[in-house]
Scaffold this active site. Structure first.
Site, PDB file in Angstrom:
ATOM      1  N   GLU A   1     -11.250   0.488  -3.492  1.00 50.01           N
ATOM      2  CA  GLU A   1     -10.543   0.954  -2.297  1.00 50.01           C
ATOM      3  C   GLU A   1      -9.300   1.726  -2.698  1.00 50.01           C
ATOM      4  O   GLU A   1      -9.037   1.954  -3.870  1.00 50.01           O
ATOM      5  CB  GLU A   1     -10.172  -0.248  -1.416  1.00 50.01           C
TER       6      GLU A   1
ATOM      7  N   ASP B   1       0.815  -1.216   0.000  1.00 42.60           N
ATOM      8  CA  ASP B   1       0.000   0.000   0.000  1.00 42.60           C
ATOM      9  C   ASP B   1       0.850   1.268   0.000  1.00 42.60           C
ATOM     10  O   ASP B   1       0.644   2.171   0.822  1.00 42.60           O
ATOM     11  CB  ASP B   1      -0.933   0.017   1.217  1.00 42.60           C
TER      12      ASP B   1
END
Length: 531
Positions: free
Chosen positions: A180, A14
């Protein structure tokens, strides 16, 4: 010049990046490991040097398990941004279901106490500082809500953390699962919304939409996804969760996560890693990432001021009063469980009642596995006093999946044991009596296995057994992290009376890069490890 992906190897998922002048700063998720959110610096987007952690205090990062859930709680998907002289990092602590941000004048800290955002659910929050002075928070649908799945946005008072508007659904994505990881940008008069879809597995992809307003309506790129290696045989898979950055020379780049699976069926065990691709723009104003939307191992650095990589630090001698930045604890450590000053030049670990099998914080000090092929070793001095006292090395995914080579006391005798925990199954695979205070323990990793050995008193290397890497892979063990090599101690149900002392920790990457070419950026050592 050619650079090699991943640019940050091992469990560093991420990624989020920002540029301040000629310097780049990057953060990644850390989940249940402490300190939280490693932060890196670079001047060329390829060679990264860790400069600290964002969350270094338990008040910033409580990791007490309050929900009966599996591993991989803690910190999800941080975003880093810079505005008016301050760095901001916003994230979610799944252990407390709280969204918050912290800020600092300098990227290496100290960072503020958390500013919690009440009324903001979901995960993957991101900040956008608009040129009109408004600040927007963008994220996913809220926990346990009935609101439609998609990307939500609101305005935020950056001084107080209070929402200034209601949450508003701005884009549902292209139809892929789990929209997301959103980031909002304003580029050439357009607001671009970059997100991840398809889940953070083999269907992962990057998609993008744009609008003339920060609230939309957003028009999806007709050529979505703009980055995905799904349904290919490329070495890097599960590509997604990207963040854009413009270099000093005006060129565009993107960091994103990917995995390096091995074998068939494919399994990956060292975690989701940080990668880099170039970005170019079509005449119609849409970005294209990588090579026609695919991520490759070898890439053209183009105009980046490509510099030398940091040399790999093979030996940690524990000669300082603080742990180097690559070391972590599993959840918030008990202060009495470790010390660098109790015995100068050694890391001391004192076993607590909890073990590596417990949903707690064991006496554990570890670092990420960053190479598929490598060898680690440590010199340990440990004289167990009571039955069950144990200390050694672990290859650790989570409390349900790990391997150990350790010294322990059983029926009044000391043994070196090799044990495995695979789900609900636990077994001591092999053991040999060993009564000397000092022992050198070692683990050799290749693509498919870990070999556990120790050095006997006459200098002989004794192999106790092997464990398959596939049994510790995410596809088996679950979660979102990667493997750690760790030193640990436990009293197996009670506090240990005998400390374990570790003189050094050696981590030597394999020189044979044909088996591990994707981690070539870190360098290597041509010597063989001496166990």
């Amino acid at each position: 010049m050619i650079y090699t992906n991943p640019v940050i190897s091992g469990f560093h998922p991420d990624p989020s990046v920002c540029r301040v002048g000629k310097d780049y700063y990057l953060v990644t998720s850390s989940f249940e490991y402490f300190p939280g959110i490693p932060i890196f610096h670079s001047t060329d987007l390829v060679n990264w040097n860790q400069i600290g952690h964002v969350l270094t205090r338990e008040s910033q990062l409580p990791l007490t398990r309050i929900h009966k859930m599996g591993p991989s709680q803690g910190i999800f998907a941080p975003t880093i941004r810079y505005h008016n002289g301050l760095f901001y990092v916003i994230t979610t602590n799944i252990s407390t279901t709280k969204n918050f941000y912290v800020y600092a004048e300098h990227p290496d800290g100290p960072w503020s106490e958390p500013v919690f955002i009440e009324g903001w659910g979901g995960i993957d929050p991101s900040l956008f500082f608009n040129e009109d002075g408004r600040v927007y928070i963008t994220g996913t649908s809220a926990f346990g809500s009935r609101e439609p799945v998609g990307i939500y946005q609101a305005e935020l008072d950056i001084e107080s953390g209070q929402l200034l508007t209601e949450r508003r659904l701005i884009w549902k994505g292209t139809g892929g699962s789990s929209p997301e990881g959103p980031h909002l940008y304003k580029i050439n008069g357009w607001y671009y919304l970059l997100i991840a879809e398809g889940g953070t597995e083999y269907g992962h992809m990057v998609t993008i939409a744009r609008s003339r307003s920060p609230y939309g309506p957003f028009e999806g790129n007709p050529n979505n996804p703009i980055l995905s290696n799904r349904s290919t045989d490329k070495p890097i898979q599960a590509t997604g969760h990207a963040d854009l950055v413009q270099a000093l020379d005006g060129s565009w780049w993107s960091v994103f996560l990917g995995i390096r699976p091995v074998g068939y069926p494919k399994r990956h065990h060292i975690g989701r890693e940080t990668n880099l691709v170039s970005v170019h723009w079509t005449e119609g104003g849409w970005p294209i990432m990588g090579v026609d939307g695919h991520a490759e191992v070898e890439n053209d650095a183009k105009s980046l001021p490509f510099g030398p990589s940091q040399p790999w630090q093979e030996i940690e001698d524990f000669d300082t009063t603080s742990l180097p930045l690559e070391w972590n604890f599993y959840r918030n450590p008990a202060p009495i469980s470790w010390s660098l000053t109790e015995r100068s030049g050694w890391l001391t670990i004192r076993g607590q009642s909890c073990t590596l099998n417990d949903t707690d914080s064991p006496a554990f000090v570890g670092r990420r596995q960053q190479h598929l092929n490598c060898e680690i070793s440590t010199l340990m001095e440990f004289i167990p006093n009571d039955e069950g006292e144990e200390a050694g090395l672990t290859v650790f995914m989570n409390e349900h999946y790990h391997y150990e080579i350790a010294k322990t006391l059983k029926e009044g005798k000391s043994f070196i044991q090799f044990s495995r925990r695979i789900g609900s199954m636990w077994k001591v695979e092999a053991e040999l009596e060993y009564d000397l205070p000092r022992v050198i323990l070692g683990v050799k990793a290749d693509d498919f296995s870990f070999t556990f050995s120790f050095m006997s008193s006459n200098g002989e290397k004794i192999t106790l057994g092997k464990g398959e890497s596939s049994m510790l892979a995410t596809e088996v063990a679950g979660g979102f992290t990667g493997l750690f090599f760790g030193m640990y101690a436990t009293g197996n149900g009670k506090a240990s009376t005998a400390p374990a002392h570790f003189d050094y920790f050696s981590y030597r990457p394999d020189e044979d890069l044909k088996h591990d070419l994707l981690a070539a950026w870190t360098g290597g050592n041509t010597e063989n490890s001496v166990l």
